[in-house]
Design a protein around this motif. Structure first.
Motif, PDB file in Angstrom:
ATOM      1  N   UNK A 413       1.964 -10.256 -10.222  1.00 51.41           N
ATOM      2  CA  UNK A 413       2.600  -8.854  -9.408  1.00 51.41           C
ATOM      3  C   UNK A 413       1.385  -7.695  -9.494  1.00 51.41           C
ATOM      4  N   UNK A 414       1.487  -6.527  -8.914  1.00 52.84           N
ATOM      5  CA  UNK A 414       0.786  -5.529  -9.104  1.00 52.84           C
ATOM      6  C   UNK A 414       0.298  -4.808 -10.499  1.00 52.84           C
ATOM      7  N   UNK A 415       1.691  -5.391 -11.104  1.00 55.15           N
ATOM      8  CA  UNK A 415       1.395  -5.069 -12.630  1.00 55.15           C
ATOM      9  C   UNK A 415       0.128  -5.674 -13.488  1.00 55.15           C
ATOM     10  N   UNK A 416       0.310  -6.802 -12.816  1.00 52.94           N
ATOM     11  CA  UNK A 416      -0.128  -6.877 -14.013  1.00 52.94           C
ATOM     12  C   UNK A 416      -2.157  -6.753 -13.125  1.00 52.94           C
ATOM     13  N   UNK A 417      -1.659  -6.995 -11.761  1.00 46.97           N
ATOM     14  CA  UNK A 417      -3.426  -7.632 -11.278  1.00 46.97           C
ATOM     15  C   UNK A 417      -3.805  -5.790 -11.175  1.00 46.97           C
ATOM     16  N   UNK A 493     -10.219 -16.571  -6.629  1.00 43.36           N
ATOM     17  CA  UNK A 493      -9.556 -15.695  -7.258  1.00 43.36           C
ATOM     18  C   UNK A 493     -10.090 -14.132  -7.321  1.00 43.36           C
ATOM     19  N   UNK A 494     -11.225 -14.036  -7.149  1.00 44.38           N
ATOM     20  CA  UNK A 494     -10.752 -12.638  -7.040  1.00 44.38           C
ATOM     21  C   UNK A 494     -10.409 -12.296  -5.791  1.00 44.38           C
ATOM     22  N   UNK A 495     -10.937 -13.114  -4.494  1.00 47.57           N
ATOM     23  CA  UNK A 495      -9.624 -12.357  -3.339  1.00 47.57           C
ATOM     24  C   UNK A 495      -8.409 -11.695  -3.641  1.00 47.57           C
ATOM     25  N   UNK A 496      -7.667 -13.242  -4.611  1.00 45.58           N
ATOM     26  CA  UNK A 496      -6.346 -12.665  -4.248  1.00 45.58           C
ATOM     27  C   UNK A 496      -6.063 -11.329  -5.046  1.00 45.58           C
ATOM     28  N   UNK A 497      -6.862 -10.153  -5.096  1.00 47.36           N
ATOM     29  CA  UNK A 497      -7.325  -9.441  -5.957  1.00 47.36           C
ATOM     30  C   UNK A 497      -7.576  -8.404  -5.079  1.00 47.36           C
ATOM     31  N   UNK A 498      -8.727  -8.594  -4.308  1.00 50.88           N
ATOM     32  CA  UNK A 498      -9.659  -7.743  -3.621  1.00 50.88           C
ATOM     33  C   UNK A 498      -9.636  -8.707  -2.551  1.00 50.88           C
ATOM     34  N   UNK A 499      -8.788  -8.006  -0.759  1.00 46.78           N
ATOM     35  CA  UNK A 499      -8.726  -9.071  -0.487  1.00 46.78           C
ATOM     36  C   UNK A 499      -9.880  -9.415   1.049  1.00 46.78           C
ATOM     37  N   UNK A 500     -10.282 -10.336   1.063  1.00 46.80           N
ATOM     38  CA  UNK A 500     -11.503 -10.896   2.250  1.00 46.80           C
ATOM     39  C   UNK A 500     -12.764  -9.700   1.607  1.00 46.80           C
ATOM     40  N   UNK A 501     -12.760  -9.714   0.605  1.00 48.79           N
ATOM     41  CA  UNK A 501     -14.223  -8.725   0.146  1.00 48.79           C
ATOM     42  C   UNK A 501     -15.361  -9.518   0.060  1.00 48.79           C
ATOM     43  N   UNK A 502     -16.624  -8.827   0.127  1.00 46.29           N
ATOM     44  CA  UNK A 502     -17.929  -9.974   0.631  1.00 46.29           C
ATOM     45  C   UNK A 502     -18.143  -9.909  -1.688  1.00 46.29           C
TER      46      UNK A 502
END
Length: 517
Positions: A413-417, A493-502
Motif C-alpha cells: 500500500x501507499x503507507x509503505x511505498x 521492483x522499482x517500477x512498482x513504485x515509479x511506474x514506467x520510469x527509465x
C-alpha cells in the motif's frame, strides 16, 4: 668223670668276634668325624701356580658372563610370551567401536610391536611412492573439507564478553523470559539461531565507509533495517552528504553513526518509558532441560533497563565492541523484542513465529520492524475491513516485486511505498536490499521525482563501489510482458513504485540477477 667232661665242654666254648669289614667301617666313620671337627687347611700354592689359576678364572668368568647374557634374554622373551599367552584379558564393558582396540590389547606385546613396525614400514614405503600430483590432490581435498567443517561446524560462534558491568545495574535473564523470546522467534523453545545469524556483526565496509560489510542472505532483511538507521543518522540528522559522496568517513564518525543507529533503533521500539538492552556475560543462568535448550548465548544474557535515551546511548557506546563482533546482530534483535515486550508482540502477531523456516526474515518480521506490529498484510488499513493493515506512514518504506508464480500475493500500500524518509527496503524473492536517496524532498515534493538518484546497498554483496541508479519518470519507457521477465528483478521492483520510469545503471554491470535473488 662228669666234672671233667663239663670242664672240658666249658673250656672248648669260644667268644664271638666282630667281622673285619664292620670294624673297618667303624674306624673309617670315626676318622671322618675327626676331620670334620678340625678345620681343613689347603696347601699354600706356589707363586707361579697362583698366577696361572687367576688367569684361568678370569677367562672362565668372561665366557660365563657373555653366555649368561644371551641366556637371560632368551629366558625373558620366553617368560613374556608364556605370561602373555597364559594371562587372559579381563572383560571390559565397551561399545562396538572399541572391539578393535580390545583385540589389539589381547595380543602379545611382541606381536603388537612387530605389527606396528610393519605398518610403519609399509606407510613409509607407500609415502615414498606417492607422486606430487597425488599429494596436491589430497591437500586440496583436505582444505575443502576443512572449509566445509568451518562453515558447518557444530560449535556455535562465541559472543564477546566485556567486564564493564560493574558501573551499570544489570540483571540476569530468567528462564521464563528466554522461553518467551524463543517462542516469538521460532515458535518453539527448543530451537536456536543458525550459525549464519550468530556470525552476523555490525562492521563497516572498507571500500564504502558508510555501508555495512556483507553478511549471509538470511540476515539481509535485518541488516538492511540497521543500515537504514545509519543512513538516517548520517544524511538526515548530521547532514554528512559531502563525506558520503566523497567516500571519506572518519573512524569516529563511523562509531558515532553506529552508536546512534543502535540506540535509536532500540529506543523507538519501547512500549513503556524505558528500553532494555541485552549483553552477554560469562555466567550461565539456566541449563538445558525438557522445556528449553541452552544455545550458548541466550542463557548468558544480562539485561539493562535504560530510563532515558542518553543513558541508553552511553551504555551502547561502552559495549559497542560486542555489537561489532559475533552475535552482535542477534543481541540487537533480542533488545528490540524485550523493549517492545513479549506480551505486546504476541497480542498483534498474525503468525506463529517471526522467522520463516526458523531462520529467514518473514513478511511479519519485516512488518514488525517497519510498523512495530507483526501483521501479515502490507496494504493500507481499512476501517471497514476485518483484516489489519498498515495504519500510518512509517519512517522507512517497503517495496516488493512479485513474480508470475506469486501474482496472488498482496500488494504494497501507499503507507509503505511513501515513507517519511526516502529510504526503502526492497524484497527480491528471498533477498532484501536497501535503496535510499540523499534528497529528503523526494517523499514530499513531486517535482523532485522527475529525475533523481538512488543509492543501493546489498548486505550479501561485498561492494567495492557506491552504486547509484538514475531514475527518470519523464522519459517514457516502453515495456512488454515478454521483456519483463528478462529484465533485472530490481528494475521491476522499482517500477512498482515509479511506474514506467527509465532506469540508468550509470555503467555499473557488477550486479546481475544472481546477486539480487
Amino acid at each position: 668223670m662228669v666234672a671233667a667232661k663239663d670242664l672240658h665242654t666249658t673250656s672248648s666254648v669260644r667268644i664271638p668276634r666282630k667281622d673285619t669289614q664292620v670294624v673297618k667301617k667303624e674306624l673309617h666313620n670315626a676318622s671322618q668325624i675327626k676331620t670334620q671337627q678340625q678345620p681343613v687347611r689347603s696347601p699354600i700354592p706356589s707363586q707361579s701356580e697362583s698366577t696361572k689359576q687367576l688367569q684361568q678364572l678370569s677367562t672362565i668368568e668372561k665366557k660365563s658372563n657373555t653366555k649368561h647374557k644371551f641366556v637371560r634374554k632368551k629366558v625373558e622373551d620366553t617368560d613374556v610370551q608364556t605370561k602373555s599367552e597364559e594371562i587372559t584379558p579381563m572383560p571390559i564393558e565397551c561399545h562396538s567401536t572399541d572391539s578393535n582396540f580390545l583385540m589389539e590389547l589381547s595380543k602379545p606385546a611382541k606381536a603388537r610391536v612387530s605389527e606396528a613396525a610393519m605398518n610403519f614400514k609399509l606407510s613409509s614405503d607407500s609415502s615414498k611412492e606417492n607422486s606430487q600430483e597425488d599429494l596436491s590432490e589430497q591437500l586440496s581435498e583436505s582444505s575443502k573439507s576443512m572449509d566445509s567443517e568451518a562453515d558447518d561446524s557444530n560449535e556455535p560462534p562465541c559472543p564477546l564478553v566485556l567486564s564493564l558491568k560493574n558501573s551499570y545495574d544489570f540483571r540476569p535473564i530468567n528462564i521464563q523470559e528466554a522461553m518467551g523470546l524463543k517462542k516469538i522467534l521460532f515458535g518453539n523453545t527448543l530451537c536456536h539461531f543458525p550459525h549464519s545469524w550468530l556470525r552476523a556483526s555490525c562492521q563497516f565496509n572498507t571500500s564504502v565507509p558508510f555501508l555495512l560489510s556483507s553478511q549471509h542472505n538470511m540476515v539481509s532483511g535485518f541488516m538492511s533495517y540497521i543500515q537504514a538507521h545509519i543512513i538516517d543518522y548520517l544524511v538526515f540528522k548530521e547532514e554528512c552528504i559531502s563525506s558520503i559522496l566523497s567516500k571519506h568517513l572518519s573512524l569516529s564518525r563511523q562509531t558515532d553513526s553506529l552508536v546512534a543507529a543502535i540506540s535509536h533503533l532500540i529506543w523507538n521500539f519501547r512500549s513503556e518509558t524505558s528500553a532494555l538492552l541485552t549483553i552477554p556475560s560469562s555466567n550461565t543462568y539456566y541449563k538445558s532441560c525438557p522445556m528449553i535448550h541452552a544455545d550458548g548465548l541466550t542463557e548468558t544474557l544480562e539485561i539493562f533497563e535504560a530510563s532515558s535515551f542518553e543513558v541508553l546511548r552511553e551504555v551502547v557506546k561502552d559495549y559497542l565492541r560486542i555489537f561489532q563482533s559475533q552475535c552482535g546482530v542477534v543481541l540487537i534483535l533480542y533488545s528490540l523484542i524485550f523493549t517492545r515486550s513479549v506480551y505486546k508482540i504476541q497480542s498483534s502477531m498474525q503468525c506463529q513465529f517471526l522467522l520463516k523456516d526458523r531462520k529467514k526474515c518473514s513478511r511479519e518480521f519485516m512488518n514488525f520492524l517497519l510498523t512495530r506490529e507483526a501483521i501479515s498484510s502490507t496494504e493500507n488499513h481499512i476501517k471497514e475491513s476485518a483484516g489489519n493493515g498498515v495504519k500510518n506512514r512509517c519512517d522507512f518504506g517497503f517495496i516488493c516485486y512479485h513474480t508470475e508464480q506469486s501474482k496472488s500475493s498482496q500488494t504494497v500500500g501507499s503507507k509503505l511505498l511513501t515513507p517519511r524518509l526516502p529510504i526503502w527496503i526492497v524484497k527480491l524473492k528471498n533477498l532484501y536490499v536497501l535503496l535510499f536517496c540523499l534528497n529528503r524532498r523526494l517523499v514530499s515534493d513531486w517535482k523532485v521525482e522527475r529525475r533523481f538518484e538512488l543509492h543501493l546497498f546489498c548486505s550479501t554483496h561485498s561492494q567495492s563501489k557506491d552504486i547509484n541508479i538514475t531514475i527518470d519518470t519523464v522519459i517514457p519507457f516502453e515495456q512488454s510482458e515478454a521483456e519483463d521477465d528478462e529484465r533485472p528483478l530490481l528494475e521491476n521492483a522499482i517500477r512498482t513504485k515509479w511506474k514506467d520510469c527509465y532506469i540508468d545503471w550509470n555503467g555499473f554491470t557488477d550486479f546481475e540477477d544472481h546477486d539480487l535473488m
